[in-house]
Scaffold this motif. Structure first.
Motif: not given
Length: 371
Positions: A107-123
């Protein structure tokens, strides 16, 4: 003068509170007329009115038994398919709970951890968690203006409500995260179709399976919901009861090429009875996940995918319910459960006319009246 005004205001408030108390007592402590079906029929007829009356199918679960009551000109019944709109969010968040219980997600996994390597994410969005997406506390808008503008550019402002989620792609949904204009700081509750649809897309990316397949595997098949669908295939679309817009005109169904987790599911009363019954069955293969989903979430007036009682629910005496409603351009639906009393209600209508108050009233009738 100010003192007189203050006393008058206090008197009006006291009168209003007494009136609400009287309504509550009248609704919840009146005699049992022992004809629940007739009581529901009267409430549905009042909702329908004489202006292009819709078909309304009501499902009731109480005392371990499920019943279907049908009302309207189209002879809809327990097998008739309706789009259930945002009630899909109950199933999207249950899907998340299932994957968490299986150890595939946190539940506490972040977008950075899950898809950050595939898609650019704003801070500002990189640290958003799955729990925040599932509880509308991500700070993401209902629908980003960027996506709405793209749909308008493609189909025109006059057609935006015809089929809005079918004119954007998953890639466009994810690209927004690099420049999330219109977003707010995570933490406060703000209902977001985008956030719930994004949650489903993240689960698709993590598992390598599409949303309809995950629903079938994790929820529909285990519960026995044999005629519920996460996408509107042609064979399913042909079997949908005709929907109508708010004015009563025929309306085409919505298809979801993106953000399906926000509202794409089609179901019927018999399948929703199976789902409600699973909520109360300790032997259900989903029992543990369903119980965890019902837990009140921190920093949000919701359980996981469920709303907690609204003001009109308290007046109706429904202080222990969890509920959600849903609408697309042609259908309106309501689903509620009372886990303590083991009572559940679903209301399905083929018109975009709000059935929330009707559903809350039927929930009260199911609790206070007998067949």
């Amino acid at each position: 003068m100010l003192k007189i005004i203050g006393l008058a205001a206090a008197g009006l408030l006291l009168a209003a509170l007494l009136a609400l108390a009287a309504i509550y007592l009248w609704k919840n402590h009146g005699p049992d007329r022992k004809d629940l079906a007739a009581d529901i029929a009267r409430k549905v007829a009042r909702w329908q009115g004489s202006d292009s009356p819709a078909d309304v199918v009501v499902a009731i679960v109480r005392d371990g038994e499920g019943r279907v009551l049908s009302h309207g000109p189209g002879r809809a019944d327990g097998t008739t398919l309706f789009q259930i709109g945002s009630i899909s969010k109950v199933f999207t968040t249950l899907l998340l709970q299932r994957l968490v219980d299986d150890g595939r997600l946190s539940m506490n996994a972040t977008l950075a951890e899950l898809i950050g390597e595939r898609y650019p994410l704003a801070p500002s969005v990189a640290g958003i968690t799955l729990r925040q997406l599932a509880t509308h506390t991500s700070g993401l808008p209902t629908v980003p203006q960027y996506l709405e503008d793209e749909v308008i550019r493609r189909v025109g402002a006059e057609n935006i409500m015809t089929d809005p989620y079918n004119h954007m792609t998953r890639e466009e949904v994810l690209v927004y995260l690099a420049n999330p204009v219109g977003g707010e700081k995570p933490g406060s509750f703000a209902y977001s179709n985008y956030g719930m649809g994004l949650l489903a897309h993240v689960m698709e990316l993590v598992t390598g399976k599409d949303y309809p397949e995950l629903l079938r595997e994790q929820i529909f098949d285990p519960v026995g919901m044999r005629d519920s669908h996460g996408d509107l295939r042609e064979d399913v679309a042909r079997r949908l009861i005709q929907g109508h817009d708010a004015a009563g005109n025929p309306a085409p169904p919505w298809r979801f090429s993106s953000l399906a987790g926000a509202g794409s599911i089609t179901s019927n009363a018999e399948d929703l009875i199976r789902f409600i019954s699973a909520e109360f069955d300790p032997a259900s293969p989903l029992a543990d996940s369903l119980a965890r989903q019902r837990e009140r979430q921190p920093k949000a007036p919701v359980a996981l995918g469920w709303f907690t009682p609204a003001p009109h629910d308290w007046i109706e005496g429904n202080s222990g319910i969890l509920w959600h409603n849903g609408a697309v351009n042609g259908y309106f639906a309501y689903l509620a459960i009372d886990p303590e009393r083991r009572i559940g209600v679903a209301v399905l209508a083929n018109r975009q006319k709000d059935v929330t108050a009707l559903g809350s009233t039927i929930m009260r009738l199911a609790r206070t009246q007998s067949w």
